[in-house]
Design a protein around this motif. Sequence first.
Motif, short mmCIF file in Angstrom:
data_model
loop_
_atom_site.label_atom_id
_atom_site.label_comp_id
_atom_site.label_asym_id
_atom_site.label_seq_id
_atom_site.Cartn_x
_atom_site.Cartn_y
_atom_site.Cartn_z
N THR A 156 -0.32 7.94 -2.09
CA THR A 156 -0.10 8.45 -3.44
C THR A 156 -0.92 9.71 -3.65
OG1 THR A 156 -1.92 7.17 -4.34
CG2 THR A 156 0.24 6.10 -4.27
N GLY A 158 5.21 4.19 1.84
CA GLY A 158 4.58 2.93 1.49
C GLY A 158 4.52 2.00 2.69
N ARG A 211 6.19 9.79 -0.73
CA ARG A 211 6.71 8.46 -1.06
C ARG A 211 6.70 7.53 0.14
NH1 ARG A 211 5.60 10.63 -5.30
NH2 ARG A 211 7.09 11.08 -6.92
N GLN A 224 5.86 9.52 7.16
CA GLN A 224 5.17 8.36 7.71
C GLN A 224 4.17 8.77 8.78
OE1 GLN A 224 8.67 6.17 8.94
NE2 GLN A 224 8.44 4.73 7.24
N ASP A 266 0.86 -1.17 0.00
CA ASP A 266 0.00 0.00 0.00
C ASP A 266 0.90 1.22 0.00
OD1 ASP A 266 -2.75 -1.13 0.42
OD2 ASP A 266 -1.78 -1.95 2.19
N GLY A 267 0.39 2.29 -0.53
CA GLY A 267 1.20 3.50 -0.54
C GLY A 267 0.35 4.74 -0.48
#
Length: 181
Positions: free
Chosen positions: A18, A29, A27, A66, A15-16
């Motif tokens: 985006t 993920g 960026r 994050q 999963d990211g």
Amino acid sequence: SLAQAHENLLAVKLDGATKEMFTWALRVGFITYGIKGGTPALYQALEAKTGGAIRASLSNVTRPGQVAVLRALRHPEFRAQQAAKVAILRERAMEVRRVLADPAYHDCWQVYPFNSGYFMCLRIIGVDAEALRVHLLSEHGLGTIALSDTDLRVAFSCLELEQIADVFARIAQGVRQLRAG
């Protein structure tokens, strides 16, 4: 279901964050592993191998990105806010399609298919796309990106709905001005 299918099958879910989450350039993920009968030691080994691969290929990820993504995903209003922004982008994309369908522009460009709410590309007819880009910037204050001799990228996600028709009218005007010499 897949993770529990067989002990020799490793399920990997990626999963990211985006552009669909409006997280440009973060960026961030997420990798999730699952295997039937997986032990803590197995998962620790997978985590260590994955961490090594990440450090070897892209160095390190940013903790602020994050944390921001994690907080957004946990926020109770995130999905509603996301849906509202997606609706705005969808409306802009539909307006771009409507404007580009105008036969008055058929001598200036061909429209490449697009499904993004962010940008689209035109195949410019009769003038160099880079020359057009420079002309649009200097004469019309309009920033675009020339991708090749013929292709011009237009980011419409930053435009208000009422600006879209004017932007494409200026691009057509620029094409015609350059053709006229």
